[in-house]
Design an enzyme around this catalytic site. Structure first.
Site, PDB file in Angstrom:
ATOM      1  N   LYS A 264       0.917  -1.150   0.065  1.00 31.74           N
ATOM      2  CA  LYS A 264       0.026   0.006  -0.031  1.00 31.74           C
ATOM      3  C   LYS A 264       0.991   1.137   0.009  1.00 31.74           C
ATOM      4  O   LYS A 264       1.920   1.115   0.380  1.00 31.74           O
ATOM      5  CB  LYS A 264      -0.823  -0.049   1.091  1.00 31.74           C
TER       6      LYS A 264
ATOM      7  N   HIS B  67      -1.058  -5.511   5.337  1.00 31.64           N
ATOM      8  CA  HIS B  67      -0.587  -6.205   6.597  1.00 31.64           C
ATOM      9  C   HIS B  67      -1.610  -6.691   7.683  1.00 31.64           C
ATOM     10  O   HIS B  67      -1.270  -7.477   8.308  1.00 31.64           O
ATOM     11  CB  HIS B  67       0.627  -5.584   6.932  1.00 31.64           C
TER      12      HIS B  67
ATOM     13  N   GLU C   5      -3.524   4.850  17.716  1.00 30.16           N
ATOM     14  CA  GLU C   5      -1.887   4.729  17.729  1.00 30.16           C
ATOM     15  C   GLU C   5      -1.350   5.831  18.658  1.00 30.16           C
ATOM     16  O   GLU C   5      -1.861   7.165  18.798  1.00 30.16           O
ATOM     17  CB  GLU C   5      -1.626   4.930  16.584  1.00 30.16           C
TER      18      GLU C   5
ATOM     19  N   ASP D 265      -4.533   6.401   4.793  1.00 27.28           N
ATOM     20  CA  ASP D 265      -3.679   5.719   5.388  1.00 27.28           C
ATOM     21  C   ASP D 265      -4.036   4.348   6.110  1.00 27.28           C
ATOM     22  O   ASP D 265      -3.612   3.382   5.935  1.00 27.28           O
ATOM     23  CB  ASP D 265      -2.673   6.557   6.448  1.00 27.28           C
TER      24      ASP D 265
ATOM     25  N   HIS E  34      -6.760  -0.922   6.077  1.00 35.35           N
ATOM     26  CA  HIS E  34      -7.009  -1.776   7.290  1.00 35.35           C
ATOM     27  C   HIS E  34      -8.209  -1.908   7.972  1.00 35.35           C
ATOM     28  O   HIS E  34      -9.124  -2.685   8.243  1.00 35.35           O
ATOM     29  CB  HIS E  34      -6.092  -1.358   8.190  1.00 35.35           C
TER      30      HIS E  34
ATOM     31  N   LYS F 286      -3.766   9.140  15.291  1.00 38.48           N
ATOM     32  CA  LYS F 286      -2.475   8.980  15.709  1.00 38.48           C
ATOM     33  C   LYS F 286      -2.218   9.967  16.939  1.00 38.48           C
ATOM     34  O   LYS F 286      -3.065  10.923  17.136  1.00 38.48           O
ATOM     35  CB  LYS F 286      -1.372   9.607  14.694  1.00 38.48           C
TER      36      LYS F 286
HETATM   37  C1  BG6 Z   1       0.362   1.410   8.232  1.00 41.70           C
HETATM   38  C2  BG6 Z   1       0.094   2.839   8.298  1.00 41.70           C
HETATM   39  O1  BG6 Z   1      -0.468   0.908   6.983  1.00 41.70           O
HETATM   40  O2  BG6 Z   1      -0.216   0.915   9.398  1.00 41.70           O
HETATM   41  C3  BG6 Z   1       0.619   3.525   9.509  1.00 41.70           C
HETATM   42  O3  BG6 Z   1       0.649   3.478   7.061  1.00 41.70           O
HETATM   43  C4  BG6 Z   1       0.350   2.736  10.696  1.00 41.70           C
HETATM   44  O4  BG6 Z   1       0.537   5.077   9.460  1.00 41.70           O
HETATM   45  C5  BG6 Z   1       0.481   1.256  10.511  1.00 41.70           C
HETATM   46  O5  BG6 Z   1       0.888   3.166  12.027  1.00 41.70           O
HETATM   47  C6  BG6 Z   1      -0.417   0.629  11.792  1.00 41.70           C
HETATM   48  O6  BG6 Z   1       0.042  -0.536  11.780  1.00 41.70           O
HETATM   49  P1  BG6 Z   1      -0.033  -1.485  13.119  1.00 41.70           P
HETATM   50  O7  BG6 Z   1       0.281  -2.737  12.491  1.00 41.70           O
HETATM   51  O8  BG6 Z   1       1.103  -1.145  13.892  1.00 41.70           O
HETATM   52  O9  BG6 Z   1      -1.297  -1.454  13.795  1.00 41.70           O
END
Ligand code: BG6
Length: 503
Positions: free
Chosen positions: A164, A194, A232, A251, A256, A355
């Site tokens: 992505k 992911h 986050e 993002d 996700h 964030k």
């Molecule tokens: C990423 C985003 O795809 O996922 C980031 O670009 C974000 O901004 C991250 O921090 C969060 O992933 P995880 O696995 O830490 O929840």
């Protein structure tokens, strides 16, 4: 207590076909932070095919030895004395590349030579760990060099992994798909999210469809609302160039958050097969009620200001290096969505991500309705907590179910108790990191954990008008609410945040 293991028959390492993994962007951060550690952990756990080769490609002129040194230095102390690392590194090589035709012709010959030397049978994975503007360029060049062809000039297969962001709106996503499809068939394309590789996210399907007690309750008759939260603690870190052009909706939401929503809301597929699952997922996105801010759909966008996290002062988003000091980019969003179908009509789905919130928490909250007859009202008052199911990905990988019970003793006092299940409880096998999971599935040719073309386009089709409404209105900053870093988001979102975090 666990009693029985039922496992699927995905190919074990012995059944994985030999291949060459070509990583574009090999001297970059993603390669050393995620890809190589994942491949190394697969190697240590015996999950790599035999034989295999990894070819790092990048513009930086490096020799193979210098590339290994670079990785060795970046991967840190834990590898210093590891014999396994040296054995793994024997399969690593570096190929300096310019993103032009000639360079890709030479790459093609180089890969053929590796095939001859290592018996990798012409099977190739091309992983694009590069900035997104290079995705179409590399796809064209691979096609032009004959490297996208399968089972023709080469006896083996060819697969491409795309990270992505997959486009920045519907139009660019469709254009990127079109370019990829000029050279690669859909079955050759692996679009990574992911979140799909996280064990607890995958477990959502198993939990819902391998147990008979939840599914009958999984609908509008029993569920009051659903919360999907990815909070986050970190800020924009060193990615301001990308982030300031994207914001939280692109993002986190387009990919996700949408996947979490879809896994929670989808109907049971007819079979546990990739296409059957992808079809059900696509149906959920198609059923999302049109979202229009003008017509009263609820969205709250925020941006972090200066604040404190863990006793440490942190700068405002607009003061982060590389961010426009008047940036209107949201770092927080709450969206209230509805899935218009028989199962979910009028059940709100609260999607929240931001964030610089007080702590990192990723969870799906299923809030059940209150009991229909409040039998204990006279003794206990009006409020008896309804049942709640939490599917937690972070900080714990856990499932928690809250219910009411009587306090021991003479008087009737209710208390809310929680049954916890921790994902790795009683499991003695090795855990597989999310990146290792997707790479392994790509080597095995399994698409289940990747986005299919229609899913990604439907997701953008839903979100693009929302982005347009937010970004093309005369003063986008009017929609933006500021919140101090370290707080639970902007004021208009606090009530919903309290609802979702009040467990
Ligand atoms: C990423 C985003 O795809 O996922 C980031 O670009 C974000 O901004 C991250 O921090 C969060 O992933 P995880 O696995 O830490 O929840």
């Amino acid at each position: 207590m666990e009693q029985l293991h039922a496992c699927d028959d995905r190919p074990g390492p012995a059944a994985l076909e030999p291949c060459i993994i070509v990583i574009f962007g090999a001297s970059g951060d993603l390669t050393s932070r995620k890809l190589i550690p994942a491949l190394f952990s697969m190697y240590v756990q015996g999950n790599m095919p035999g034989p295999f080769a990894i070819v790092g490609c990048g513009r930086t002129p490096l020799t193979g030895a210098a590339f290994k040194e670079l990785l060795f230095a970046r991967l840190g102390e834990r590898l210093r004395d590891s014999r396994a690392w040296h054995a793994f590194a024997d399969n690593l090589d570096y190929f300096p590349i310019a993103y032009d035709r000639q360079s890709f012709q030479v790459l093609a010959r180089h890969l053929e030579q590796i095939d001859r030397e290592k018996q990798t049978r012409g099977n190739r994975i091309f992983d694009l760990a590069v900035p997104p503007d290079l995705y179409p360029v590399i796809a064209e060049l691979l096609g032009g060099a004959g490297l996208a062809a399968q089972y023709q000039t080469f006896p083996g297969w060819s697969r491409i992994i795309v990270e992505k962001p997959f486009g920045r709106d519907l139009e660019t996503a469709v254009a990127l798909n079109a370019t990829l499809h000029e050279h690669f068939a859909e079955e050759q394309i692996y679009r990574i999210d992911h979140y799909l590789a996280k064990e607890t996210v995958q477990n959502t399907l198993i939990f819902r469809f391998a147990n008979s007690i939840f599914e009958p309750l999984w609908n509008r008759h029993h569920i009051e609302y659903v919360g999907i939260v990815a909070a986050e603690e970190i800020g924009v870190e060193s990615r301001s160039g990308y982030y300031d052009n994207s914001g939280v909706l692109r993002d986190m939401f387009q990919n996700h958050m949408m996947q979490l929503l879809v896994l929670t809301a989808m109907e049971p597929p007819a079979r546990f097969e990739t296409d059957a699952i992808q079809d059900e997922k696509a149906k959920v996105i198609r059923s999302l009620r049109d979202f229009s801010i003008e017509q009263g759909s609820r969205i709250c966008l925020g941006q972090y200001g200066q604040g404190e996290i863990g006793g440490r002062s942190v700068p405002a988003y607009r003061s982060e290096a590389g961010v426009d000091p008047r940036s209107p980019t949201p770092t927080f969003a709450l969206m209230e969505l509805y899935v218009d179908n028989w199962r979910w009509q009028d059940v709100p789905f609260y999607l929240i991500s931001g964030k610089r919130l007080p702590r990192k928490e990723t969870r799906i909250i299923i809030q059940f309705r209150e009991v229909p007859h409040r039998l204990f009202r006279e003794v206990l008052g009006q409020n008896i907590n309804a049942n709640r199911l939490l599917i937690e990905t972070y900080p714990e990988e856990a499932i928690r179910l809250t219910f009411q019970t009587k306090n021991p003793g003479a008087s009737i006092c209710l208390r809310t108790m929680t049954m916890d299940f921790f994902y790795h409880q009683h499991y003695k096998g090795a855990a597989l990191d999310a990146y290792a999971r997707v790479l392994l599935d790509c080597i095995a040719g399994d698409h289940m954990l990747f986005w299919r073309q229609d899913g990604i386009e439907l997701s953008w089709a839903f979100l693009t008008p929302v982005l347009q409404e937010c970004e093309e209105c005369p003063s986008p900053e009017r929609l933006l609410h500021f919140y101090p870093a370290g707080s639970w988001g902007p004021e208009p979102a606090r009530k919903t945040m309290a609802l979702l975090f009040g467990d």
